[in-house]
Design an enzyme around this catalytic site. Structure first.
Site, PDB file in Angstrom:
ATOM      1  N   HIS A  43       0.853  -1.192   0.000  1.00 21.60           N
ATOM      2  CA  HIS A  43       0.000   0.000   0.000  1.00 21.60           C
ATOM      3  C   HIS A  43       0.888   1.241   0.000  1.00 21.60           C
ATOM      4  O   HIS A  43       2.096   1.145   0.208  1.00 21.60           O
ATOM      5  CB  HIS A  43      -0.900   0.008   1.245  1.00 21.60           C
ATOM      6  CG  HIS A  43      -0.102   0.148   2.501  1.00 21.60           C
ATOM      7  ND1 HIS A  43       0.463  -0.933   3.153  1.00 21.60           N
ATOM      8  CD2 HIS A  43       0.272   1.240   3.211  1.00 21.60           C
ATOM      9  CE1 HIS A  43       1.149  -0.505   4.200  1.00 21.60           C
ATOM     10  NE2 HIS A  43       1.060   0.810   4.263  1.00 21.60           N
ATOM     11  N   HIS A 131       5.230   6.414  -1.760  1.00 20.43           N
ATOM     12  CA  HIS A 131       5.851   5.210  -2.300  1.00 20.43           C
ATOM     13  C   HIS A 131       5.168   3.980  -1.706  1.00 20.43           C
ATOM     14  O   HIS A 131       4.413   4.078  -0.749  1.00 20.43           O
ATOM     15  CB  HIS A 131       7.349   5.181  -1.980  1.00 20.43           C
ATOM     16  CG  HIS A 131       7.626   5.055  -0.508  1.00 20.43           C
ATOM     17  ND1 HIS A 131       7.574   6.136   0.340  1.00 20.43           N
ATOM     18  CD2 HIS A 131       7.900   3.974   0.264  1.00 20.43           C
ATOM     19  CE1 HIS A 131       7.831   5.729   1.576  1.00 20.43           C
ATOM     20  NE2 HIS A 131       8.027   4.420   1.558  1.00 20.43           N
TER      21      HIS A 131
END
Length: 189
Positions: A43, A131
């Site tokens: 995630h 990220h």
């Protein structure tokens, strides 16, 4: 008082998760000792809150719900690869966010002040860089191949997904690795 290890995240979708796992396998062939993040745990983290008293979780969920209403849904691409802090001393391997990075940064910046006011968050000194963490390097063994490998795959593209909600999540650290639970979902505008 029970405490929950809490963070606010964005789901990357099933198709991107599958491509990310294939990319983990590609990077795994470089011979670096890495603890890979499990597929279901991939995630984008907006904010890591750390240990939060369970009585403060409803306030966190309320803040996230209120802030998400100020932002419209958007598209996000997952692309590129790198590591933190440097290729010479890698600790975290990641895939980046292309399109949608500005929107994620705006959500991050909008959530910080009310979460700081709740006392549930401490501002990080480093600038937020959206990220997806692929893995954590466990040792310095054979990291010499990593800079060239990351350069070779710098143009990696995982796909595009619609961001329509933020997730308030908890993670429990177990011997098998972290186990995540969704505490609440907050729809964007």
């Amino acid at each position: 008082m029970p405490r929950l290890r809490t963070f606010i995240g964005v789901d990357i979708g099933k198709a991107i998760r599958s491509r990310a796992v294939a990319f983990q396998e590609t990077l795994g062939r470089l011979g670096v000792d890495v603890k890979w993040v499990e597929q279901e745990n991939l995630h984008v983290t907006l904010l890591f809150l750390g240990e939060v008293d369970d009585r403060d979780i409803p306030g966190v969920c309320r803040v996230v719900a209120e802030e998400t209403q100020k932002h419209a849904p958007f598209s996000m691409t997952i692309e590129g690869a790198g590591c933190f802090p440097t290729p010479r001393r890698p600790r975290v391997l990641w895939i980046g966010v292309g399109q949608g990075a500005e929107e994620l940064a705006a959500l991050h910046d909008g959530l910080e002040p009310p979460l700081l006011a709740l006392g549930c968050y401490r501002r990080e000194e480093r600038k937020y860089k959206p990220h997806v963490t692929l893995g954590r390097v466990r040792s310095d063994r054979a990291t010499d191949s990593l800079p060239a490998g990351l350069t070779k795959h710098a143009g990696w593209h995982g796909g595009e997904t619609a961001v329509q909600e933020l997730l308030v999540m908890s993670s429990e650290l177990t011997a098998q690795g972290p186990v995540y639970a969704v505490l609440s979902r907050a729809k964007l505008g």
